[in-house]
Design an enzyme around this catalytic site. Structure first.
Site, short mmCIF file in Angstrom:
data_model
loop_
_atom_site.label_atom_id
_atom_site.label_comp_id
_atom_site.label_asym_id
_atom_site.label_seq_id
_atom_site.Cartn_x
_atom_site.Cartn_y
_atom_site.Cartn_z
N ARG A 22 0.62 -1.22 0.14
CA ARG A 22 -0.03 -0.16 0.55
C ARG A 22 0.91 1.22 -0.33
NH1 ARG A 22 -4.27 -0.82 4.82
NH2 ARG A 22 -1.76 -1.68 5.54
N ASN A 40 -6.36 -2.84 2.14
CA ASN A 40 -5.81 -4.24 1.88
C ASN A 40 -7.28 -4.85 1.70
OD1 ASN A 40 -3.16 -4.38 1.79
ND2 ASN A 40 -3.05 -4.55 4.35
#
Length: 93
Positions: A22, A40
């Site tokens: 990320r 996520n």
């Protein structure tokens, strides 16, 4: 090359959680001048919305196929999407 603005939803699967995916995605998107978000998912994948010029989105998708060091991308799905309002930044959600 086109300067049309687009938005694409992306789902990346493989070993993509717990490897900084990320943060890496946010950094790459900001480097390319893209906006959107990354998060996520409960199934172990990473989802993202990437918005900006379509030719730059293509570059980002190619980078997502490789991912950061430590990641192992086994699949990527993309879907063009319409947005009422374009995001103004790129966030980890």
């Amino acid at each position: 090359m086109s300067d049309r603005y687009e938005a694409v939803r992306v789902r990346i699967s493989g070993r993509v959680q717990g490897v900084g995916f990320r943060m890496w995605t946010r950094d790459e998107a900001l480097r390319l001048g893209l906006t959107g978000w990354v998060r996520n998912e409960a199934d172990g994948s990473v989802a993202a919305l990437v918005a900006g010029p379509d030719n730059v989105i293509s570059t980002m998708i190619e980078r997502l196929r490789r991912g950061p060091a430590g990641a192992s991308v086994s699949g990527i799905e993309t879907e063009a999407t319409r947005l009422e309002k374009m995001p103004t930044d790129f966030r980890i959600t």
